[in-house]
Design a protein around this motif. Structure first.
Motif, mmCIF file in Angstrom:
data_model
loop_
_atom_site.group_PDB
_atom_site.id
_atom_site.type_symbol
_atom_site.label_atom_id
_atom_site.label_comp_id
_atom_site.label_asym_id
_atom_site.label_seq_id
_atom_site.Cartn_x
_atom_site.Cartn_y
_atom_site.Cartn_z
ATOM 1 N N TRP A 37 15.970 -1.285 67.204
ATOM 2 C CA TRP A 37 16.192 -1.982 65.933
ATOM 3 C C TRP A 37 14.875 -2.060 65.173
ATOM 4 O O TRP A 37 13.899 -2.634 65.675
ATOM 5 N N TRP A 39 13.185 -2.073 60.881
ATOM 6 C CA TRP A 39 13.504 -2.083 59.455
ATOM 7 C C TRP A 39 12.566 -1.183 58.655
ATOM 8 O O TRP A 39 12.687 -1.086 57.455
ATOM 9 N N PRO A 41 11.316 1.989 56.898
ATOM 10 C CA PRO A 41 12.116 3.095 56.371
ATOM 11 C C PRO A 41 11.853 4.376 57.158
ATOM 12 O O PRO A 41 10.742 4.599 57.640
ATOM 13 N N ASN A 62 18.644 1.882 64.838
ATOM 14 C CA ASN A 62 19.559 1.134 63.980
ATOM 15 C C ASN A 62 18.733 0.375 62.957
ATOM 16 O O ASN A 62 18.003 -0.543 63.302
ATOM 17 N N LYS A 63 18.867 0.755 61.710
ATOM 18 C CA LYS A 63 18.046 0.118 60.690
ATOM 19 C C LYS A 63 18.533 -1.303 60.427
ATOM 20 O O LYS A 63 19.724 -1.552 60.276
ATOM 21 N N GLN A 64 17.614 -2.234 60.385
ATOM 22 C CA GLN A 64 17.931 -3.649 60.201
ATOM 23 C C GLN A 64 17.379 -4.158 58.873
ATOM 24 O O GLN A 64 16.544 -3.516 58.263
ATOM 25 N N ASP A 65 17.839 -5.340 58.484
ATOM 26 C CA ASP A 65 17.217 -6.027 57.356
ATOM 27 C C ASP A 65 15.838 -6.490 57.796
ATOM 28 O O ASP A 65 15.644 -6.832 58.956
ATOM 29 N N GLY A 66 14.906 -6.538 56.849
ATOM 30 C CA GLY A 66 13.532 -6.859 57.212
ATOM 31 C C GLY A 66 13.338 -8.281 57.706
ATOM 32 O O GLY A 66 13.939 -9.213 57.197
ATOM 33 N N PRO A 69 16.213 -11.780 59.469
ATOM 34 C CA PRO A 69 17.593 -11.515 59.867
ATOM 35 C C PRO A 69 17.699 -10.783 61.199
ATOM 36 O O PRO A 69 18.541 -11.120 62.032
ATOM 37 N N LYS A 73 19.613 -12.096 64.599
ATOM 38 C CA LYS A 73 20.643 -11.283 65.222
ATOM 39 C C LYS A 73 20.307 -11.039 66.693
ATOM 40 O O LYS A 73 21.172 -11.132 67.557
ATOM 41 N N THR A 76 20.935 -14.164 68.741
ATOM 42 C CA THR A 76 22.366 -14.377 68.964
ATOM 43 C C THR A 76 22.863 -13.458 70.082
ATOM 44 O O THR A 76 23.602 -13.880 70.970
ATOM 45 N N ALA A 77 22.428 -12.198 70.032
ATOM 46 C CA ALA A 77 22.873 -11.234 71.041
ATOM 47 C C ALA A 77 22.354 -11.619 72.425
ATOM 48 O O ALA A 77 23.056 -11.471 73.427
ATOM 49 N N LYS A 79 21.731 -14.641 73.452
ATOM 50 C CA LYS A 79 22.524 -15.784 73.887
ATOM 51 C C LYS A 79 23.905 -15.338 74.361
ATOM 52 O O LYS A 79 24.441 -15.849 75.343
ATOM 53 N N GLY A 83 24.879 -6.889 73.485
ATOM 54 C CA GLY A 83 24.777 -6.525 72.082
ATOM 55 C C GLY A 83 23.360 -6.338 71.582
ATOM 56 O O GLY A 83 23.154 -5.917 70.448
#
Lengths: 429, 281
Positions: A37, A39, A41, A62-66, A69, A73, A76-77, A79, A83
């Motif tokens: 993961w 962000w 470019p 997998n490009k992510q938001d900078g 975020p 994510k 959360t994964a 926890k 993922g």
């Protein structure tokens, strides 16, 4: 009814099918699949270089938001127990948070030997000053000062080398044209302010044994807050945030004459103010003490290995390659548009200045000088709380245009951050 | 109903309606104008002065990472199309059962559904993520489709609609003629509920099309993103990258076109629906 049963069965199959492949792949010495993961470019193009040379370890980007975020994510994964990717781009200031949440792994065994390839300040950010290694430094963001050379020439001004001169130039610019400002105090960019504080010698967190300390309201940071509060109060600089459409417009039409940015600034300027290409020059950050040059970082990140990966060794191998291999450094700098943290990147990968500063041949020499002078700085496990407190407290202070409010805002940041650490159960000193 | 054409409308009402229309349309106009500007015009020329770069912007948008934008469009169509269809079917079945069958616990089931209407979907996104992570389904198409299938509001609407549009006598007749439960639902009730189902479909389609939080949390691979999450990503390139303003604006413009088309084609059903309700009441 039958159709429904069939549908449910398909869903269950899909579910077990998915988790099945996750568990088994690569265990039998076959091809290992890694996800990364990031962000930055074109990071997928950099990974292609790796994939071509390593047929048995395949990396998918997998490009992510900078920034924030991706971290949210990931947490959360972690926890949820599944993922998360194998490899993660992690900003330096988020590393303590990720370590505290047990999201990124200690790869001292696999990557500890890379220490000599990086400047101490960068290496310190991934070790938190301990023996563990929580990632390989990827890029760094030594701060720099950008200014409109054409307007400076018109006004017969020199680029300021000390903060005293910066204030002086700010007054002159504004006096010559009341619409023009040398800069702005941005209450939206805590990373910017912490970089300026880092230059002044601050380190907002500290580790003593197993206890954390918070030193946001210390003499060094207070000096910075007082300085900016003074400039805002007298009206020499603006008090509106950066990265807004208004700010972009001001950069375009020349009412913002300078910007205290970082080495990645050319990318921002080319996006926000494309019409001003060729009119800017880069310089070192103004200094508090010209005899002892110092610098701060704004941004920068490491490549970390998550605790959920089943291929820690291969993931660490990729992280090491990405940030030290000459071919990778070249791809990072030229394709992914980042400023690699590795010390020898300047010599091998950064030989031509960024397109927006095409005429300034010493751009990366300056950047290297800035990176070398960068002060050490320790981030704590609740950077997000401190940064939110910055946005709130300094947002009000900037609006009030009172110098006293700026130093008071530091006090608010200090207590909010310390209280949160205690509440979260960390031992504090 | 004494309103007559033309001279009956009060000027005050007209002004208020015009203000309302302006309030809704000015942002759309802004997107339209802004998407015709090049990046350096965007922050420097007059806000509502159109320019000539719409095609350049479209080309740039299409070129972004080999046409990823169109993949996002296709994903959104899939999520919204399949999700809304499945959701409509489930809602129709549940609503029909709640309206036409007697069974123990019916009232509490309906109350549960009703209370579900009051819970915003945003709150459920994290629990749904944790659930789907257990099944290893996060970061797949399923992770966005499955939670979209259940819509309490749709079930509620369908129950109301089944109660009003499907007379119990017709169902009895069907039963006497030997039709089973499934057959009398699919062949008898469903056609009678059609215009109500269009409403449910449209609601759900728009809700999924605009949904941000759920796919945002569920998906890590940007090849699975719907348009909302994708465009947001273009804006959040991180502090050290230029935000792709023109692509985001042009992308927003393109993304509302299918919605407008859908409303124009399906709105006649909606009108039938409202008229039908008026007659029956």
């Amino acid at each position: 009814m039958k159709r429904l049963v069939a549908l449910t069965a398909i869903l269950l199959l899909a579910a077990t099918g998915c988790s099945g492949t996750d568990d088994n792949e690569g265990e039998s010495g076959g091809k290992v699949e890694l996800t990364y993961w990031s962000w930055a470019p074109n990071m997928d193009k950099v990974a292609e270089v790796w994939n071509a040379a390593h047929p048995d370890i395949h990396v998918t980007v997998n490009k992510q938001d900078g920034g924030d975020p991706a971290v949210t994510k990931l947490l959360t994964a972690i926890k949820a127990g599944s993922g998360a990717p194998d490899v993660m781009q992690a900003e330096y200031q988020k590393i303590p948070t990720l370590v505290a949440a047990n999201a990124i792994a200690d790869i001292a065994k696999e990557a500890g030997s890379l220490k000599s390839k990086f400047p101490d300040s960068a290496w310190n950010s991934v070790t938190l000053g301990q023996s563990a290694v929580y990632g390989v430094p990827q890029d760094s963001g030594p701060m720099m000062f950008f200014y409109r050379a054409d307007i400076f020439q018109q006004l017969n001004l020199q680029a300021p080398t000390t903060w005293e001169q910066y204030a002086d130039v700010a007054r002159k610019v504004h006096a010559a044209n009341p619409k023009q400002y040398l800069g702005t105090f941005s209450a939206n960019d805590p990373g910017w302010f912490s970089g300026l504080s880092q230059q002044a010698g601050a380190s907002w967190w500290g580790v003593k044994g197993d206890a954390w300390s918070v030193n946001i309201d210390d003499a060094n940071t207070r000096k910075v807050a007082q300085y900016w509060g003074g400039l805002v109060q007298e009206g020499a600089v603006l008090n509106t945030p950066m990265y807004t459409p208004e700010w972009n417009a001001a950069l375009n039409d020349g009412t913002q004459v300078g910007w205290l940015g970082a080495v990645w600034g050319p990318g921002v300027l080319s996006g926000s103010a494309p019409a001003t290409k060729g009119k800017w020059k880069a310089a070192l950050l103004p200094q508090w003490d010209a005899a002892k040059p110092a610098n701060g970082n704004w941004g920068g990140s490491a490549t970390s290995v998550t605790t959920q990966t089943k291929h820690r060794k291969q993931a660490a191998q990729f992280a090491g390659w990405l940030n030290t291999d000459p071919a990778a450094l070249k791809a990072l700098a030229q394709t992914a548009n980042v400023y690699p943290a590795a010390t020898d990147a300047t010599a091998t990968a950064l030989t031509t200045p960024p397109a927006f500063f095409a005429e300034q041949t010493d751009f990366y020499a300056l950047a290297a000088q800035a990176a070398k002078a960068t002060n050490p700085f320790t981030y704590g496990p609740n950077v997000n709380v401190a940064y939110n407190a910055y946005n709130d407290a300094f947002g009000k202070a900037a609006e009030s245009r009172q110098a006293a409010a700026f130093t008071a805002a530091l006090g608010t940041m200090q207590t909010t951050t310390l209280d949160d650490l205690k509440k979260a159960g960390f031992k504090t000193a | 109903m004494s309103t007559t054409r033309g001279n009956g409308a009060s000027p005050a009402a007209t002004v208020i309606l015009l203000l309302g229309a302006a309030y809704c349309l000015v942002p759309v106009l802004w997107v339209l104008v802004a998407s015709s500007k090049s990046l350096d015009e965007l922050f420097s020329t007059f806000t509502f002065a159109p320019s000539t770069h719409l095609l350049d912007n479209l080309a740039e948008l299409s070129a972004y990472r080999d046409g990823l934008y169109w993949r996002w469009m296709a994903n959104t169509a899939l999520y919204a199309g399949v999700g809304a269809l499945a959701s409509t079917l489930v809602s129709a079945m549940a609503g029909f059962a709640l309206a036409k069958y007697e069974f123990p616990g019916k009232k509490s089931v309906f109350n549960l559904v009703l209370s579900g209407v009051l819970v915003p979907g945003v709150i459920l996104a994290i629990p749904q993520y944790l659930l789907l992570a257990e099944a290893g389904l996060t970061n797949t198409y399923w992770s966005v489709l499955l939670p979209s299938v259940i819509s309490p509001y749709g079930i509620y609407l369908c129950r109301i609609f089944a109660a009003a549009a499907v007379p119990s006598e017709v169902l009895e007749a069907a039963r006497i003629d030997g039709a089973g439960d499934w057959r009398s639902f699919a062949r008898v009730a469903l056609p009678m509920m059609r215009s109500g189902l269009v409403t449910v479909f449209l609601f759900q389609f728009v809700a999924i099309w605009n949904n941000f939080m759920l796919p945002y949390i569920m998906l890590g691979d940007d090849h699975l993103y719907p348009i909302t999450v994708g465009l947001n990503g273009l804006l959040n390139q991180g502090a050290n990258q230029p935000a792709m303003y023109t692509s985001v604006i042009t992308g927003s413009l393109v993304s509302i076109v299918p919605l407008i088309a859908l409303f124009l084609t399906l709105q006649r059903y909606w009108r039938v629906d409202l008229a039908a309700g008026a007659v029956k009441a």
